[in-house]
Design an enzyme around this catalytic site. Sequence first.
Site, short mmCIF file in Angstrom:
data_model
loop_
_atom_site.label_atom_id
_atom_site.label_comp_id
_atom_site.label_asym_id
_atom_site.label_seq_id
_atom_site.Cartn_x
_atom_site.Cartn_y
_atom_site.Cartn_z
N GLU A 15 -52.52 -5.63 -3.74
CA GLU A 15 -53.60 -4.71 -3.48
C GLU A 15 -54.47 -4.31 -4.60
OE1 GLU A 15 -49.98 -4.61 -3.68
OE2 GLU A 15 -49.32 -3.03 -2.23
N CYS A 56 -50.87 1.54 -7.00
CA CYS A 56 -51.99 0.85 -5.94
C CYS A 56 -52.31 2.15 -4.86
CB CYS A 56 -51.36 -0.18 -5.12
SG CYS A 56 -51.06 -1.70 -6.15
N1 THU Z 1 -45.88 -5.69 -5.84
C1 THU Z 1 -47.22 -5.97 -5.40
O1 THU Z 1 -47.92 -6.92 -5.53
N2 THU Z 1 -47.54 -4.76 -4.52
C2 THU Z 1 -46.93 -3.61 -4.51
O2 THU Z 1 -47.46 -2.55 -4.04
C3 THU Z 1 -45.77 -3.45 -5.26
C4 THU Z 1 -45.26 -4.60 -6.19
C5 THU Z 1 -45.53 -6.91 -7.06
C6 THU Z 1 -45.84 -6.78 -8.34
C7 THU Z 1 -44.65 -7.83 -8.73
O3 THU Z 1 -45.34 -9.12 -9.08
C8 THU Z 1 -43.66 -8.03 -7.57
O4 THU Z 1 -44.26 -7.45 -6.39
C9 THU Z 1 -42.42 -7.33 -7.79
O5 THU Z 1 -42.39 -6.07 -8.14
#
Ligand code: THU
Length: 140
Positions: free
Chosen positions: A58, A98
Amino acid sequence: MKEAVVSELILNAFEARTKSYCPYSGFAVGAALLTESGKIYRGCNVENSSYGATICAERCAALKAVSEGDTVFKAIAIVGAPKKAKEVKDYAYPCGMCRQFLSEFASDDITVIVAKSIDDRKIYKLSKLLPEAFSSDSMK
Ligand code: THU
């Protein structure tokens, strides 16, 4: 929000997810952010060996938009699942950081779409996912 726009955002989030760099968690996330200008910015999670330096999908999309001068966010679709998964089994909700980051660029409110597929999705307002958000007003 029109059905066609919701579908387009979800499709873009799925496409963005294919670019995820997630060698540490193995959890691939894609996001598609619609701005007031009508543009869609894609983002994926970009992990780092220093785990705390990881950028969520995000915020990746948000940074692309803001750095192009698009600072008014309208909607974002998010898709997340283990990289190797054949299908997306759960909704991936935006993390707290986020939610806060997105709220900075909401002129009114932002529509947040979490999806398992085009047809299987839930739609929220960011103000519901982040009630009583801290903002510039909080510092007046
Ligand atoms: N992650 C995201 O890309 N967005 C979120 O809102 C939560 C978590 C990703 C971060 C990390 O690379 C993986 O998911 C596991 O936490």
